[in-house]
Design a protein around this motif. Structure first.
Motif, PDB file in Angstrom:
ATOM      1  N   ASP A  83      -7.133  -3.270   4.351  1.00  0.00           N
ATOM      2  CA  ASP A  83      -7.101  -2.510   5.109  1.00  0.00           C
ATOM      3  C   ASP A  83      -6.771  -1.057   5.074  1.00  0.00           C
ATOM      4  OD1 ASP A  83      -7.740  -4.791   6.844  1.00  0.00           O
ATOM      5  OD2 ASP A  83      -5.425  -5.418   6.495  1.00  0.00           O
ATOM      6  N   ALA A  84      -6.876  -0.749   3.718  1.00  0.00           N
ATOM      7  CA  ALA A  84      -6.391   0.818   3.607  1.00  0.00           C
ATOM      8  C   ALA A  84      -7.786   1.525   2.855  1.00  0.00           C
ATOM      9  CB  ALA A  84      -5.091   0.727   2.592  1.00  0.00           C
ATOM     10  N   ARG A  85      -7.325   2.847   3.335  1.00  0.00           N
ATOM     11  CA  ARG A  85      -8.248   3.815   2.546  1.00  0.00           C
ATOM     12  C   ARG A  85      -7.809   4.160   1.180  1.00  0.00           C
ATOM     13  NH1 ARG A  85     -11.418   7.308   5.719  1.00  0.00           N
ATOM     14  NH2 ARG A  85     -10.582   9.148   4.725  1.00  0.00           N
ATOM     15  N   THR A  90      -3.572   7.660  -4.068  1.00  0.00           N
ATOM     16  CA  THR A  90      -3.496   6.032  -4.235  1.00  0.00           C
ATOM     17  C   THR A  90      -4.096   5.449  -5.306  1.00  0.00           C
ATOM     18  OG1 THR A  90      -5.264   5.826  -2.463  1.00  0.00           O
ATOM     19  CG2 THR A  90      -2.937   6.080  -1.654  1.00  0.00           C
ATOM     20  N   ARG A 138      -0.287  -4.786   0.651  1.00  0.00           N
ATOM     21  CA  ARG A 138      -1.356  -4.011   1.140  1.00  0.00           C
ATOM     22  C   ARG A 138      -2.194  -3.941   0.047  1.00  0.00           C
ATOM     23  NH1 ARG A 138      -0.574   1.228   1.827  1.00  0.00           N
ATOM     24  NH2 ARG A 138      -2.112   1.439   3.317  1.00  0.00           N
ATOM     25  N   GLU A 142       0.904   4.212  -3.146  1.00  0.00           N
ATOM     26  CA  GLU A 142       0.830   5.749  -3.429  1.00  0.00           C
ATOM     27  C   GLU A 142       1.346   6.066  -4.667  1.00  0.00           C
ATOM     28  OE1 GLU A 142       2.692   7.766  -0.162  1.00  0.00           O
ATOM     29  OE2 GLU A 142       1.153   7.004   1.452  1.00  0.00           O
TER      30      GLU A 142
END
Length: 320
Positions: A83-85, A90, A138, A142
């Motif tokens: 669900d994350a870019r 990152t 997730r 970061e």
């Protein structure tokens, strides 16, 4: 040790190249498929780099029981993991045994590490972190951009070193050194990710850590010396180790231990004759296996090459 460098013109064959992964690649971008995989499997970890010229989606299950790190190197668009870019600051950091989905852009390249549980525990201990399910939920975390860029380049360089001379890494000591190098890169990465805690250790505690490292090096002259192994041996974090040496001797642990070992080699050279102990053997006794690197370090430390150090003669009494 398994070392591979393969090229593919089919996404399915590409997906099968990484050992221990249950995954499927689907080509989304247009054009003839061209990709490559570089892969090294050794004691405690896997190191891999993959590249593809068109957009693909990767879906499957991460290797069970392992921890996976992934860092994009190049791409004409944005990567997305779950669900994350995957932005510039990152990285992918996820625990195995869970489903994953990675969207990668055209002309992508990424570097990854798969870490076995025992080594991962040592890395967490050295970095003074605990990667529980909440921290890895997730799959994307970061990190400072500079730390990520440095780690990805260090890992890519290590992989290229293995690919350029795979036979040199068949011996257990070489694999141990490679394992330590990869572990130290990840320790640094995790250390930079975590906030700096308040330093409550006294100078006496710092001095005790420096003293224990000193004693360990003297008592284990041929043992590999790196941050990960020292932290494991003393059961302290990398941050505590670094802070202790900065507080007591104003240098890093590795600079200190290298200087300490160089001093022992110099003592050997001064106390022996060339005919009894060649320079190469004296260096090897204290863990210096690459003579070129040893000679440069020796000259930087003592202002002369080891070949010019005065050796003991038959007529000179031993005074040390």
């Amino acid at each position: 040790m398994l070392v591979l460098h393969q090229r593919f013109d089919d996404a399915d064959r590409h997906a099968e190249a990484l050992r221990g992964w249950n995954q499927r690649y689907d080509q989304i971008g247009s054009g003839s498929y061209r990709s490559a995989v570089k892969h090294a499997v050794f004691d405690g970890a896997q190191l891999f780099q993959e590249a593809a010229n068109v957009r693909i989606v990767q879906r499957g299950c991460l290797p069970h029981g392992h921890t996976v790190f992934g860092m994009p190197l190049t791409g004409s668009g944005t990567f997305a993991f779950g669900d994350a870019r995957l932005e510039r600051g990152t990285i992918v950091m996820a625990r195995g045994g869970t489903p994953f989905e990675l969207h990668s852009p055209d002309d992508m390249s990424l570097i990854g590490v798969v870490v076995e549980p025992e080594l991962m525990q040592q890395i967490e201990d050295a970095a003074d972190v605990r990667l529980d399910a909440r921290a890895l939920r997730r799959g994307v975390v970061e990190v400072p951009v500079a730390a990520r860029d440095r780690a990805s380049m260090q890992l890519a360089t290590l992989l290229e070193r293995v690919l350029s001379a795979p036979d040199a890494f068949d011996a257990p000591p070489a694999q141990h050194a490679l394992r330590a190098d990869v572990g130290n890169v990840l320790v640094d990465l995790l250390t930079y990710r975590m906030p700096e805690p308040s330093n409550r250790l006294t100078h006496a505690c710092h001095a005790d850590i420096v003293r224990r490292v000193h004693d360990y090096v003297i008592e284990h002259p041929e043992a590999p010396v790196d941050i990960l192994s020292l932290c494991t041996q003393l059961r302290v974090s990398r941050r505590t180790m670094q802070n202790s040496f900065q507080s007591v001797v104003q240098t890093s642990p590795l600079n200190y231990t290298r200087s300490l070992r160089l001093a022992q080699v110099r003592r050997l050279l001064l106390d022996t004759r060339q005919s009894d102990l060649p320079i190469s053997e004296a260096a090897a006794r204290w863990g210096f296996m690459h003579l070129g690197h040893f000679a440069n370090a020796y000259k930087a430390q003592f202002g002369e090459l080891p070949s010019t150090t005065a050796r003991r003669t038959v007529h000179r009494a031993k005074t040390r």
